[in-house]
Design a protein around this motif. Structure first.
Motif, short mmCIF file in Angstrom:
data_model
loop_
_atom_site.label_atom_id
_atom_site.label_comp_id
_atom_site.label_asym_id
_atom_site.label_seq_id
_atom_site.Cartn_x
_atom_site.Cartn_y
_atom_site.Cartn_z
N SER A 90 0.77 -1.22 -0.03
CA SER A 90 -0.11 0.02 0.05
C SER A 90 0.92 1.28 0.04
CB SER A 90 -0.96 -0.06 1.04
OG SER A 90 -0.35 -0.22 2.32
N ALA A 91 1.96 1.16 0.81
CA ALA A 91 2.86 2.49 0.83
C ALA A 91 3.31 2.56 -0.81
CB ALA A 91 4.03 2.06 1.82
N GLU A 92 3.74 1.55 -1.23
CA GLU A 92 4.47 1.52 -2.54
C GLU A 92 3.59 2.05 -3.79
OE1 GLU A 92 6.21 -1.99 -5.90
OE2 GLU A 92 6.40 -2.21 -3.56
N ILE A 93 2.27 1.82 -3.51
CA ILE A 93 1.37 2.28 -4.47
C ILE A 93 0.73 3.25 -4.30
CG2 ILE A 93 1.27 -0.08 -5.75
CD1 ILE A 93 -1.47 -0.36 -4.24
N GLY A 94 1.12 4.03 -3.07
CA GLY A 94 0.43 5.47 -2.53
C GLY A 94 -0.73 5.34 -1.97
N TYR A 95 -1.32 4.25 -1.20
CA TYR A 95 -2.34 4.22 -0.50
C TYR A 95 -2.00 4.13 1.23
CZ TYR A 95 -5.63 3.20 -4.41
OH TYR A 95 -6.29 3.28 -5.47
N ASP A 96 -3.00 4.89 1.91
CA ASP A 96 -2.95 4.78 3.37
C ASP A 96 -3.48 3.44 3.85
OD1 ASP A 96 -1.46 7.11 3.64
OD2 ASP A 96 -3.25 8.44 3.65
N LEU A 97 -3.26 2.92 4.99
CA LEU A 97 -3.83 1.78 5.47
C LEU A 97 -4.42 1.98 6.85
CD1 LEU A 97 -4.27 -1.41 5.15
CD2 LEU A 97 -2.01 -1.60 6.07
N ILE A 98 -5.56 1.41 7.08
CA ILE A 98 -5.93 1.51 8.48
C ILE A 98 -6.33 -0.19 8.82
CG2 ILE A 98 -6.59 3.76 8.45
CD1 ILE A 98 -9.59 2.83 8.20
N PHE A 99 -6.26 -0.44 9.88
CA PHE A 99 -6.79 -1.88 10.42
C PHE A 99 -7.83 -1.74 11.43
CE2 PHE A 99 -6.32 -4.82 13.73
CZ PHE A 99 -6.23 -6.31 12.96
N PHE A 100 -8.97 -2.38 10.91
CA PHE A 100 -9.84 -2.54 11.93
C PHE A 100 -10.60 -4.14 12.24
CE2 PHE A 100 -11.02 -0.85 7.93
CZ PHE A 100 -12.14 -1.32 7.74
N SER A 101 -10.97 -4.45 13.18
CA SER A 101 -11.22 -5.96 13.45
C SER A 101 -12.95 -6.09 14.05
CB SER A 101 -10.57 -6.52 14.57
OG SER A 101 -10.84 -5.67 15.97
N THR A 102 -13.44 -7.25 13.72
CA THR A 102 -14.71 -7.42 14.03
C THR A 102 -14.76 -8.91 14.35
OG1 THR A 102 -16.87 -7.17 13.12
CG2 THR A 102 -15.36 -8.18 11.47
N ASN A 103 -15.96 -9.31 14.80
CA ASN A 103 -16.30 -10.83 14.96
C ASN A 103 -17.75 -10.80 14.65
OD1 ASN A 103 -18.14 -9.89 17.53
ND2 ASN A 103 -16.02 -9.88 18.68
N SER A 104 -18.32 -12.16 14.66
CA SER A 104 -19.54 -12.43 14.41
C SER A 104 -20.73 -11.66 15.12
CB SER A 104 -19.72 -14.04 14.51
OG SER A 104 -18.94 -14.76 13.62
N THR A 105 -20.40 -11.67 16.37
CA THR A 105 -21.53 -10.63 17.11
C THR A 105 -21.49 -9.11 16.57
OG1 THR A 105 -21.14 -12.03 19.05
CG2 THR A 105 -22.04 -9.75 19.40
N MET A 106 -20.15 -8.71 16.45
CA MET A 106 -20.14 -6.92 16.18
C MET A 106 -20.62 -6.86 14.78
SD MET A 106 -16.55 -6.55 17.63
CE MET A 106 -16.07 -4.97 16.73
N GLN A 107 -20.79 -7.86 13.89
CA GLN A 107 -21.30 -7.64 12.50
C GLN A 107 -22.55 -7.69 12.61
OE1 GLN A 107 -19.63 -11.06 9.99
NE2 GLN A 107 -17.67 -10.92 10.96
N LYS A 108 -23.41 -8.17 13.65
CA LYS A 108 -24.98 -7.96 13.68
C LYS A 108 -25.12 -6.62 14.29
CE LYS A 108 -25.17 -12.83 14.65
NZ LYS A 108 -25.66 -13.85 15.82
N GLU A 109 -24.11 -5.69 14.97
CA GLU A 109 -24.66 -4.62 15.43
C GLU A 109 -24.38 -3.34 14.43
OE1 GLU A 109 -22.13 -4.75 19.10
OE2 GLU A 109 -23.33 -6.18 20.03
#
Length: 339
Positions: A90-109
């Motif tokens: 992503s750095a090489e091609i000029g994009y910023d990167l962010i990380f986020f996580s989830t789980n099966s329960t959070m996906q319902k919310e």
């Protein structure tokens, strides 16, 4: 502070041309684009990300969404190596990167689209989604460009990067068969993982082609968890002492199998051969060292990022990338001594 007007004046072109060149539009001559970029670097130009996003309606930001992360996965460097590949590309091609996580329960919310809007990402790379997770169908239905890791689904806006999991499992099972093993068990992950389905198919195919009958009682789930695999193996080997080899659908589960063998007083590989899948760092450090199917996780991350960028920029009709695997022959698998 340098502005695009300064660059335009120095390059002898319009402000519009500078803007389109720096934002990757294809209608700018490559020679002109290169000249503009060189001048921008000389003048230490730093684009205003907010202003750029207002003009282009793009943030040049991609997200890595990982589902199901847990403390027990610390030993498994799979996600980390993928992240490193994504970060570097992503750095090489000029994009910023962010990380986020989830789980099966959070996906319902919170919906997938809502999560992406809140994080202001142009596209997403997703790893760890299960077959019954709410986000899976949302991803397929969404117009947000997305690349899935190890989930073989594609649409106009969705692509995927994976290895040939069926072939990898088939090859490692054939390796054990070539070593003289016939009573070969499998500790699989769980039936909600695409890779589990594919790796079981490979195991089954190898047995069939060798005219070895599939023993369903030899196939059990280990939930991709070391302790679950440990408990399952104790029960399996106590009930089926004839088993001489175990194919594991992950290295973490293989570690659990090796621990169970030690508890039962079995020597690896003279009493029991064990193979894994992934080639995590620990695979080459445990004793005996683990024979496994190696996946190039870093390359998978790079390929996923490149594919996502091409989807975002409309530069490809491809929707899938298959990365090759390799059998790492180490100490945990040996000839069947009980023939």
């Amino acid at each position: 502070m340098t502005t695009i007007k300064d660059i335009a004046r120095e390059a002898g072109v319009s402000v519009t041309t500078v803007s389109r060149a720096l934002n990757g539009y294809s209608d700018v001559n490559e020679k002109t684009r290169a000249k503009i970029k060189d001048i921008a670097n000389e003048l230490n130009y730093s684009p205003n990300a907010l202003a750029r996003s207002l003009v282009t309606n793009k943030t040049k930001t991609i997200g890595l969404l990982v589902s199901g992360m847990k403390k027990e996965s610390i030993k498994d460097n799979f996600t980390y190596e993928i992240l490193c590949g994504i970060n570097d590309m992503s750095a090489e091609i000029g994009y910023d990167l962010i990380f986020f996580s989830t789980n099966s329960t959070m996906q319902k919310e919170k919906s997938y689209a809502q999560l992406c809007r809140e994080r202001k990402v142009d596209g997403v790379i997703i790893q760890g989604i299960k077959t019954d997770d709410p986000y899976l169908q949302e991803v397929i239905d969404s117009e947000i460009p997305c690349v899935l890791i190890d989930i073989p689904i594609e649409s106009n806006s969705v692509g995927y990067v994976t290895t040939d999991n069926e072939l990898g499992a088939k090859n490692i099972t054939e390796y054990l068969i070539d070593l003289g093993h016939k009573n070969i068990a499998m500790i699989n992950g769980h039936n909600r993982a695409f890779v589990s389905q594919q790796r079981f198919a490979g195991y089954r195919k190898a047995l069939s082609e060798a005219n070895i009958a599939l023993q369903w009682e030899y196939v059990i789930d280990g939930a991709f968890d070391e302790e679950v695999a440990y408990d399952a193996t104790l029960k399996l080997l106590n009930e089926h002492t004839e088993i001489t080899a175990i194919v594991c659908a992950s290295d973490l589960m293989a570690l659990g199998v090796m621990k169970a063998a030690k508890t039962l007083g079995l020597s690896i590989p003279s009493d029991l051969s064990v193979t894994g899948y992934d080639d995590i760092i620990l695979a080459s450090y445990v004793s005996p060292t683990l024979t496994t199917v190696a996946q190039d996780k870093y390359l998978m991350g790079q390929k996923a990022t490149r594919l996502l960028a091409e989807l975002l920029e409309g530069h490809t009709n491809e929707r899938k990338v298959i990365v090759e695997t390799e059998i790492k022959k180490r100490e945990s698998a040996g000839k069947n001594t009980r023939i």
